[in-house]
Enzyme design. Structure first.
Site, PDB file in Angstrom:
ATOM      1  N   ARG A 171      40.972  52.514 -19.349  1.00  0.00           N
ATOM      2  CA  ARG A 171      41.136  51.335 -18.489  1.00  0.00           C
ATOM      3  C   ARG A 171      39.830  50.589 -18.237  1.00  0.00           C
ATOM      4  O   ARG A 171      39.755  49.368 -18.410  1.00  0.00           O
ATOM      5  CB  ARG A 171      41.717  51.766 -17.132  1.00  0.00           C
ATOM      6  N   THR A 172      38.826  51.298 -17.772  1.00  0.00           N
ATOM      7  CA  THR A 172      37.605  50.624 -17.312  1.00  0.00           C
ATOM      8  C   THR A 172      36.933  49.883 -18.464  1.00  0.00           C
ATOM      9  O   THR A 172      36.597  48.703 -18.341  1.00  0.00           O
ATOM     10  CB  THR A 172      36.637  51.651 -16.693  1.00  0.00           C
ATOM     11  N   LYS A 208      20.171  60.759 -31.385  1.00  0.00           N
ATOM     12  CA  LYS A 208      18.864  61.111 -31.969  1.00  0.00           C
ATOM     13  C   LYS A 208      17.843  61.384 -30.873  1.00  0.00           C
ATOM     14  O   LYS A 208      16.655  61.502 -31.139  1.00  0.00           O
ATOM     15  CB  LYS A 208      18.351  59.968 -32.845  1.00  0.00           C
ATOM     16  N   ARG A 247      29.084  53.994 -18.017  1.00  0.00           N
ATOM     17  CA  ARG A 247      29.714  55.190 -17.424  1.00  0.00           C
ATOM     18  C   ARG A 247      28.885  56.377 -17.890  1.00  0.00           C
ATOM     19  O   ARG A 247      28.576  56.486 -19.088  1.00  0.00           O
ATOM     20  CB  ARG A 247      31.167  55.334 -17.877  1.00  0.00           C
ATOM     21  N   HIS A 272      32.674  54.988  -8.242  1.00  0.00           N
ATOM     22  CA  HIS A 272      33.394  54.216  -9.263  1.00  0.00           C
ATOM     23  C   HIS A 272      33.797  52.905  -8.570  1.00  0.00           C
ATOM     24  O   HIS A 272      34.957  52.703  -8.199  1.00  0.00           O
ATOM     25  CB  HIS A 272      34.611  55.007  -9.740  1.00  0.00           C
TER      26      HIS A 272
HETATM   27  N1   CP Z   1      40.638  54.950 -13.645  1.00  0.00           N
HETATM   28  C1   CP Z   1      39.765  55.022 -14.673  1.00  0.00           C
HETATM   29  O1   CP Z   1      38.546  54.983 -14.502  1.00  0.00           O
HETATM   30  O2   CP Z   1      40.379  55.125 -15.886  1.00  0.00           O
HETATM   31  P1   CP Z   1      39.618  55.285 -17.277  1.00  0.00           P
HETATM   32  O3   CP Z   1      38.959  56.642 -17.282  1.00  0.00           O
HETATM   33  O4   CP Z   1      40.718  55.173 -18.307  1.00  0.00           O
HETATM   34  O5   CP Z   1      38.587  54.199 -17.402  1.00  0.00           O
END
Ligand code: CP
Length: 310
Positions: A57-58, A85, A107, A135
């Site tokens: 999603r993100t 590397k 992320r 998040h």
């Molecule tokens: N909710 C969320 O962060 O989903 P993803 O891990 O699919 O990005």
């Protein structure tokens, strides 16, 4: 106007900034829902997604948000990049900066990695989830979904059930919801409840029925198996039997309560399939709203960059 070039966490945002993001996301949702989603608000700008952990999603919603606003976007596949590397995060960031990138969405499994990156690059850094920390874009889309469904956030009763301790979604939601005047009640097995959560203003319930009692919104959280070390509950079926949300538990919530989950869902563990697919569920609406919220953030950070000569 936002007050920083980066979006690192809800801890750093004031209520006014959160409302500005939510209001801008409402405009973006209109664009997203129109037949022609194209806008040239960010024409000539560029965004890189740099994900050291998996995502559906993100990552894809940031990439779509950039495209809908006319920006170019590139994904760095960490598994096949020079990270393998031994290149450091700061060197990777400075390399992207040298390519005149405007936004980096990161992320990372380490809490604080987005902040470290942000301190070393000219690009705006957006935190797509850092370890067990924050998040922020997920919480903003959750709060947007609650406001859209209920009209306002102030005074809402929100129940969050599941793996609170390992969840960056829980922390960002508690921070954001409290700033906007909602009541937050959390429930989890003792092994999944952080000790300090009450200091942030959340109430800790003694049962799932107590947590959900009178709630306007009920959020299930994914069991973060990848962040756990050792058995924190005996089995998945016992978890769902004692801590999962089902129709019986939802009877304690308000009649018109909504059901949320950040996804991905472990079906039948945190929520029953009937609730996930039922009429109270806004789980797919959260996904749509995620694109609108991320479009809003890119637009607002773009305005900050322009105003500050970045
Ligand atoms: N909710 C969320 O962060 O989903 P993803 O891990 O699919 O990005």
């Amino acid at each position: 106007m936002l007050k920083s070039k980066d979006l690192l966490g809800l801890k750093d945002l004031g209520a006014e900034e959160i409302y500005e993001i939510l209001d801008t996301a409402a405009q973006m949702k209109k664009l997203l829902s129109s037949e022609c989603k194209a806008s040239d608000a960010l024409r000539g700008k560029s965004l890189v997604t740099l994900f050291y952990e998996n995502s559906t999603r993100t990552r894809s919603s940031f990439e779509l948000a950039a495209k809908y606003l006319g920006a170019s976007e590139v994904n760095i596949s960490v598994a096949t990049s020079s990270v393998q590397k031994g290149e450091t995060l700061i060197d990777t960031g400075e390399t992207l900066d040298a390519m005149k990138i405007d936004y980096i969405v990161i992320r990372h499994p380490m809490a604080g990695a987005p902040k470290l990156l942000a301190e070393h690059v000219r690009a705006s850094v957006l935190n797509g989830g850092d370890g067990m920390h924050e998040h922020p874009t997920q919480a903003l889309l959750d709060i947007y979904t609650m406001r859209e469904a209920k009209g306002q956030v102030k005074g809402l009763k929100v129940a969050i059930l599941g793996d609170i301790k390992h969840s960056r979604v829980a922390l960002s939601n508690v921070l954001g919801l409290k700033k906007l005047g909602a009541e937050v009640c959390v429930y989890a097995p003792a092994t999944m409840m952080p000790r300090e959560i009450e200091k942030l203003g959340a109430r800790v319930a003694k049962s799932r029925e107590e947590a959900v009692d009178g709630a306007d919104a009920v959020m299930g959280l994914r069991i973060q198996l990848e962040r756990q070390h050792g058995g924190l509950f005996p089995s998945l079926s016992e978890y769902s039997g004692f801590y999962g949300v089902n129709d019986g538990v939802m009877k304690y919530a308000k009649k018109d309560a909504i059901v949320l989950h950040p996804g991905p869902v472990n079906r039948g563990v945190e929520l029953t399939p009937k609730l996930i697919d039922g009429e109270k569920s806004l789980i797919l609406e959260q996904v749509t709203n995620g694109v609108a919220v991320r479009m809003a953030l890119l637009k607002l950070l773009g305005e900050y960059r322009e105003a500050n000569g970045l």
